[in-house]
Motif scaffolding. Structure first.
Motif, mmCIF file in Angstrom:
data_model
loop_
_atom_site.group_PDB
_atom_site.id
_atom_site.type_symbol
_atom_site.label_atom_id
_atom_site.label_comp_id
_atom_site.label_asym_id
_atom_site.label_seq_id
_atom_site.Cartn_x
_atom_site.Cartn_y
_atom_site.Cartn_z
ATOM 1 N N MET A 212 0.825 -1.210 0.000
ATOM 2 C CA MET A 212 0.000 0.000 0.000
ATOM 3 C C MET A 212 0.857 1.257 0.000
ATOM 4 O O MET A 212 0.435 2.302 -0.523
ATOM 5 C CB MET A 212 -0.953 -0.005 1.202
ATOM 6 C CG MET A 212 -1.912 -1.187 1.238
ATOM 7 S SD MET A 212 -2.680 -1.579 -0.357
ATOM 8 C CE MET A 212 -3.602 -0.077 -0.686
ATOM 9 N N ASP A 213 2.066 1.194 0.562
ATOM 10 C CA ASP A 213 2.972 2.343 0.532
ATOM 11 C C ASP A 213 3.376 2.690 -0.903
ATOM 12 O O ASP A 213 3.730 3.840 -1.194
ATOM 13 C CB ASP A 213 4.234 2.060 1.360
ATOM 14 C CG ASP A 213 3.979 2.160 2.859
ATOM 15 O OD1 ASP A 213 2.920 2.688 3.248
ATOM 16 O OD2 ASP A 213 4.836 1.695 3.630
ATOM 17 N N ALA A 214 3.326 1.704 -1.795
ATOM 18 C CA ALA A 214 3.654 1.953 -3.205
ATOM 19 C C ALA A 214 2.487 2.606 -3.939
ATOM 20 O O ALA A 214 2.635 3.011 -5.089
ATOM 21 C CB ALA A 214 4.045 0.651 -3.891
ATOM 22 N N ARG A 215 1.337 2.708 -3.299
ATOM 23 C CA ARG A 215 0.148 3.411 -3.766
ATOM 24 C C ARG A 215 -0.394 2.903 -5.101
ATOM 25 O O ARG A 215 -0.485 3.640 -6.086
ATOM 26 C CB ARG A 215 0.390 4.913 -3.828
ATOM 27 C CG ARG A 215 0.790 5.570 -2.521
ATOM 28 C CD ARG A 215 -0.148 5.252 -1.366
ATOM 29 N NE ARG A 215 -1.527 5.604 -1.605
ATOM 30 C CZ ARG A 215 -2.069 6.796 -1.285
ATOM 31 N NH1 ARG A 215 -1.317 7.719 -0.705
ATOM 32 N NH2 ARG A 215 -3.340 7.038 -1.522
ATOM 33 N N PRO A 216 -0.816 1.637 -5.159
ATOM 34 C CA PRO A 216 -1.571 1.197 -6.337
ATOM 35 C C PRO A 216 -2.915 1.919 -6.381
ATOM 36 O O PRO A 216 -3.442 2.330 -5.346
ATOM 37 C CB PRO A 216 -1.751 -0.307 -6.091
ATOM 38 C CG PRO A 216 -1.732 -0.439 -4.602
ATOM 39 C CD PRO A 216 -0.735 0.590 -4.123
ATOM 40 N N HIS A 217 -3.456 2.079 -7.579
ATOM 41 C CA HIS A 217 -4.758 2.730 -7.703
ATOM 42 C C HIS A 217 -5.905 1.770 -7.374
ATOM 43 O O HIS A 217 -6.942 2.188 -6.853
ATOM 44 C CB HIS A 217 -4.952 3.265 -9.124
ATOM 45 C CG HIS A 217 -3.926 4.273 -9.530
ATOM 46 N ND1 HIS A 217 -2.774 3.928 -10.192
ATOM 47 C CD2 HIS A 217 -3.886 5.614 -9.365
ATOM 48 C CE1 HIS A 217 -2.061 5.018 -10.423
ATOM 49 N NE2 HIS A 217 -2.708 6.055 -9.932
ATOM 50 N N ILE A 218 -5.709 0.495 -7.715
ATOM 51 C CA ILE A 218 -6.735 -0.527 -7.471
ATOM 52 C C ILE A 218 -6.088 -1.689 -6.733
ATOM 53 O O ILE A 218 -5.060 -2.215 -7.165
ATOM 54 C CB ILE A 218 -7.363 -1.023 -8.785
ATOM 55 C CG1 ILE A 218 -7.943 0.154 -9.582
ATOM 56 C CG2 ILE A 218 -8.445 -2.063 -8.512
ATOM 57 C CD1 ILE A 218 -8.386 -0.208 -10.987
ATOM 58 N N PHE A 219 -6.689 -2.073 -5.611
ATOM 59 C CA PHE A 219 -6.195 -3.200 -4.824
ATOM 60 C C PHE A 219 -7.207 -4.328 -4.947
ATOM 61 O O PHE A 219 -8.371 -4.179 -4.570
ATOM 62 C CB PHE A 219 -6.026 -2.811 -3.354
ATOM 63 C CG PHE A 219 -5.556 -3.947 -2.483
ATOM 64 C CD1 PHE A 219 -4.202 -4.169 -2.286
ATOM 65 C CD2 PHE A 219 -6.471 -4.807 -1.872
ATOM 66 C CE1 PHE A 219 -3.762 -5.224 -1.489
ATOM 67 C CE2 PHE A 219 -6.042 -5.862 -1.075
ATOM 68 C CZ PHE A 219 -4.683 -6.072 -0.891
ATOM 69 N N ASN A 220 -6.752 -5.466 -5.473
ATOM 70 C CA ASN A 220 -7.643 -6.605 -5.715
ATOM 71 C C ASN A 220 -7.130 -7.830 -4.969
ATOM 72 O O ASN A 220 -5.958 -8.185 -5.077
ATOM 73 C CB ASN A 220 -7.713 -6.885 -7.226
ATOM 74 C CG ASN A 220 -8.749 -7.951 -7.581
ATOM 75 O OD1 ASN A 220 -9.376 -8.549 -6.724
ATOM 76 N ND2 ASN A 220 -8.924 -8.176 -8.869
ATOM 77 N N HIS A 221 -8.005 -8.437 -4.216
ATOM 78 C CA HIS A 221 -7.716 -9.736 -3.588
ATOM 79 C C HIS A 221 -9.010 -10.529 -3.670
ATOM 80 O O HIS A 221 -10.052 -10.096 -3.167
ATOM 81 C CB HIS A 221 -7.275 -9.561 -2.135
ATOM 82 C CG HIS A 221 -7.138 -10.859 -1.395
ATOM 83 N ND1 HIS A 221 -6.190 -11.811 -1.719
ATOM 84 C CD2 HIS A 221 -7.860 -11.389 -0.360
ATOM 85 C CE1 HIS A 221 -6.303 -12.845 -0.913
ATOM 86 N NE2 HIS A 221 -7.317 -12.620 -0.080
ATOM 87 N N ASN A 222 -8.971 -11.669 -4.323
ATOM 88 C CA ASN A 222 -10.193 -12.414 -4.588
ATOM 89 C C ASN A 222 -10.649 -13.267 -3.411
ATOM 90 O O ASN A 222 -9.871 -14.024 -2.832
ATOM 91 C CB ASN A 222 -10.009 -13.310 -5.816
ATOM 92 C CG ASN A 222 -10.102 -12.518 -7.112
ATOM 93 O OD1 ASN A 222 -10.763 -11.495 -7.180
ATOM 94 N ND2 ASN A 222 -9.436 -13.003 -8.144
#
Length: 343
Positions: free
Chosen positions: A165-175
């Motif tokens: 999260m520190d790398a700041r993705p725009h979309i976080f997906n975990h199925n």
């Protein structure tokens, strides 16, 4: 919270044949772009989940010049009953893989990239730092690109999740993959409520400034009530983007298909999910986590806040009074006056 009923599946032997319903169609490559994409992936020695997971849409996506990159190798430490990715002792991480993935996004001129990975339970951080390096390299080579990550659960280690999260993705997906009752049968070592906790914490770690996404496979024996309960649980854990797709058995060694869900039923479930409060829902027999991922763009305020955070400021509107103007030295000031008097 747990489900008292153990995993149960109804079996219909007539389903377990090579013949699939008419709506399960795979499009074979008929576009030169497909072969260009395949050549590029091979040239950069990259792994894609498109091939490793035998995605039914790989012909279409590669024909459009898009692909989902799978980092940290092609050998997974888990043996989920639905997944075609091989289970074996993983190889060491490749130090130059972040640069190679970034170069691929540049060559393909991608505006949206999806990065996923095998589960790396052999690593203390589950591969989290590697995710961070890949995100950082992509952003350096391809500024302005929307970055989506599809991650394992990192065994619910907060410090590992924080690195991603520190790398700041725009979309976080975990199925979430399936309903609570079937999770022990379908997902190796994964836990229903642990996955939900990871989804919620990903949002909380960046004050909600990320689009949180998850997906379910249908056709494994789940009930309508269980599907809707899973939807409610996802909403309660800050998920706003949902994918619903048909489970397809990759080999006879994997879990059998219990039911082929009709396109009409997928449409009905989409309307139910939207009515419940999801912002974006992709629902259909061949929908997968990254299928047409670029069709969804996270809220503009999320994108703006992430870009501002990366620049180290949340207010880019500077006024003259905000600019510190150093006073002129006395000798410089006097020289300027003498020059003006001489003119």
């Amino acid at each position: 919270m747990s489900c008292n009923a153990g995993p149960r599946m109804k079996m219909d032997p007539t389903l377990h044949t090579d013949k699939k319903p008419s709506w399960i169609k795979v499009r074979l490559p008929n576009n030169p772009v497909f072969w260009d994409t395949k050549s590029m992936v091979k040239d950069l020695n990259l792994v894609t989940v498109c091939e490793e997971a035998q995605c039914p849409n790989r012909w279409e996506c590669w024909g459009q010049g898009t692909a989902t990159f799978m980092i940290a190798g092609e050998k997974c430490t888990r043996a989920c009953g639905f997944c075609a990715v091989k289970t074996a002792r993983p190889d060491p991480l490749e130090d130059d893989e972040p640069q190679r993935v970034a170069e691929a996004t540049r060559r393909m001129k991608l505006k949206h990239v999806v990065i996923t990975a095998v589960a790396r339970d052999d690593l203390k951080d589950g591969g989290a730092e590697h995710f961070k390096k890949v995100i950082t390299e992509i952003r350096a080579v391809n500024p302005g690109i929307i970055i989506e990550v599809l991650v394992p659960d990192f065994n619910d280690r907060d410090w590992a999740l924080q690195m991603v999260m520190d790398a700041r993705p725009h979309i976080f997906n975990h199925n979430l993959e399936t309903v609570e009752r079937l999770t022990p049968l379908v997902r190796s070592r994964a836990k229903y409520w642990r996955s939900l906790a990871v989804l919620k914490k990903s949002s909380e770690m960046v004050d909600g400034k990320v689009a949180v996404k998850s997906g379910l496979m249908l056709g494994l024996g789940e009930t309508q009530e269980e599907i809707e309960k899973a939807m409610d649980d996802l909403l309660d854990h800050n998920v706003t983007v949902l994918t619903l797709g048909q489970y397809l058995r990759p080999t006879p060694r994997h879990l059998p298909v219990v039911e082929y869900i009709t396109p009409e039923k997928f449409d009905e479930l989409k309307e139910i999910a939207l009515a419940k409060g999801f912002r974006h829902v992709a629902s259909g027999p061949l929908v997968r986590s990254s299928y047409h991922a670029a069709d969804f763009r996270p809220e503009l305020d999320v994108v703006d806040d992430i870009e501002a955070a990366l620049r180290g400021t949340s207010d880019l509107e500077l006024k003259p009074s905000d600019l510190a103007i150093p006073p002129a030295k006395a000798d410089v000031f006097q020289a300027t006056l003498n020059q003006e008097a001489a003119q």
